[in-house]
Enzyme design. Structure first.
Site, short mmCIF file in Angstrom:
data_model
loop_
_atom_site.label_atom_id
_atom_site.label_comp_id
_atom_site.label_asym_id
_atom_site.label_seq_id
_atom_site.Cartn_x
_atom_site.Cartn_y
_atom_site.Cartn_z
N ILE A 160 41.28 51.06 38.79
CA ILE A 160 40.20 51.98 39.13
C ILE A 160 40.68 52.75 40.35
CG2 ILE A 160 38.98 50.18 40.46
CD1 ILE A 160 36.36 51.66 39.73
N PHE A 161 40.64 54.08 40.26
CA PHE A 161 41.27 54.89 41.30
C PHE A 161 40.58 56.25 41.38
CE2 PHE A 161 44.61 57.98 42.59
CZ PHE A 161 44.92 57.44 43.84
N GLY A 170 30.92 58.75 46.49
CA GLY A 170 30.15 58.14 45.42
C GLY A 170 30.80 58.15 44.06
N PHE A 171 32.02 58.70 43.96
CA PHE A 171 32.67 58.79 42.65
C PHE A 171 33.19 57.43 42.18
CE2 PHE A 171 33.35 63.24 44.25
CZ PHE A 171 32.45 63.82 43.39
N GLY A 172 33.70 56.60 43.11
CA GLY A 172 34.14 55.27 42.72
C GLY A 172 33.00 54.43 42.19
N SER A 173 31.85 54.56 42.83
CA SER A 173 30.65 53.85 42.36
C SER A 173 30.28 54.29 40.96
CB SER A 173 29.50 54.11 43.33
OG SER A 173 28.30 53.54 42.84
N TYR A 206 33.14 46.81 46.99
CA TYR A 206 32.82 45.99 45.82
C TYR A 206 31.69 45.02 46.13
CZ TYR A 206 37.20 47.76 43.86
OH TYR A 206 38.19 48.58 43.37
#
Length: 235
Positions: A160-161, A170-173, A206
């Site tokens: 996940i990157f 907020g894009f990783g979320s 996380y």
């Protein structure tokens, strides 16, 4: 003679409207979409994996090729084997209708109102179509695993990157949520992944997402010569 009527009181000046109309964008809007990757996205996936290797200080382990990714990532239906979600961003809204490679998944669309515009000096390397301003900003690669304790399948996130200009927005979320929502939709029991112990920002992120960090577990791996040696071992 009747006295003249007094002049009417002055009309109060209207107060300036300090609230922007609801249709006005606030700050710098950017539009995002999470969709299923297809074989035509392999050049971007390859670049993203390399950037991830650089970030994780693991370029000495990076040997992936575009041809290798093409021949291994898209051999089964999405969610039955290796699956990639791509995160795309644009300064213009994405169409609300798009043909998905899988009837089991509908792309996620979201609008973000940022305080400052995003400066992406590498956008030209991550644009699927030079005629529009869509840019690939990140990805998540995952596949099914199984929990015997739960007697249920789950998803294991291999990668996940999010690219550097798009982090902490907020894009990783969004990427992690997309995988978790798909797991729930399919009745799966868990989503798992690993994180480097020095990446304290990722660990904190996380945990904020509700994940448990399992300190008592260690990753075991056979690869390279150690794996190939088993070809000569008699059972």
């Amino acid at each position: 003679m009747a006295a003249a009527a007094p002049p009417p009181p002055p009309t109060a000046a209207p107060e300036p409207n300090m609230v922007p109309p609801l249709t006005s964008p606030i700050g710098h809007p950017i539009f995002s979409r999470i969709r299923l990757a297809t074989p035509s996205d392999v050049p971007f996936i390859h670049k993203l994996i390399h950037q991830m290797a650089v970030f994780e200080r693991l370029t000495h382990l990076f040997s992936a090729t575009e041809s290798g990714l093409t021949s291994t990532l898209f051999t089964s239906r999405p969610f039955q084997s290796f699956t990639v979600f791509l995160l795309e961003v644009s300064r213009s809204p994405f169409p609300t209708t798009i043909t998905s490679p899988s009837p089991d998944f509908t792309p996620f669309l979201k609008t973000h109102n940022l305080d400052l515009p995003i400066e992406d000096p590498e956008s030209y390397n991550f644009s699927p179509d030079m005629l529009n301003d869509v840019v690939v900003a990140g990805f998540v690669l995952f596949f099914p695993n199984y929990s015997s304790f739960l007697s249920k399948p789950g998803f294991y996130i291999e990668d996940i990157f999010v690219r550097e200009p798009y982090r902490r927005k907020g894009f990783g979320s969004m990427l992690l949520t997309a995988v978790a929502k798909q797991a729930v939709k399919m009745g799966y029991g868990r989503v798992e992944w690993v994180v480097l112990d020095w990446n304290v920002n990722a660990i904190k992120f996380y945990e904020q997402m509700g994940a448990q960090i399992l300190q008592e577990w260690r990753v075991c791996r056979l690869t390279g010569d150690a794996l190939e040696a088993f070809d000569k071992v008699n059972i």
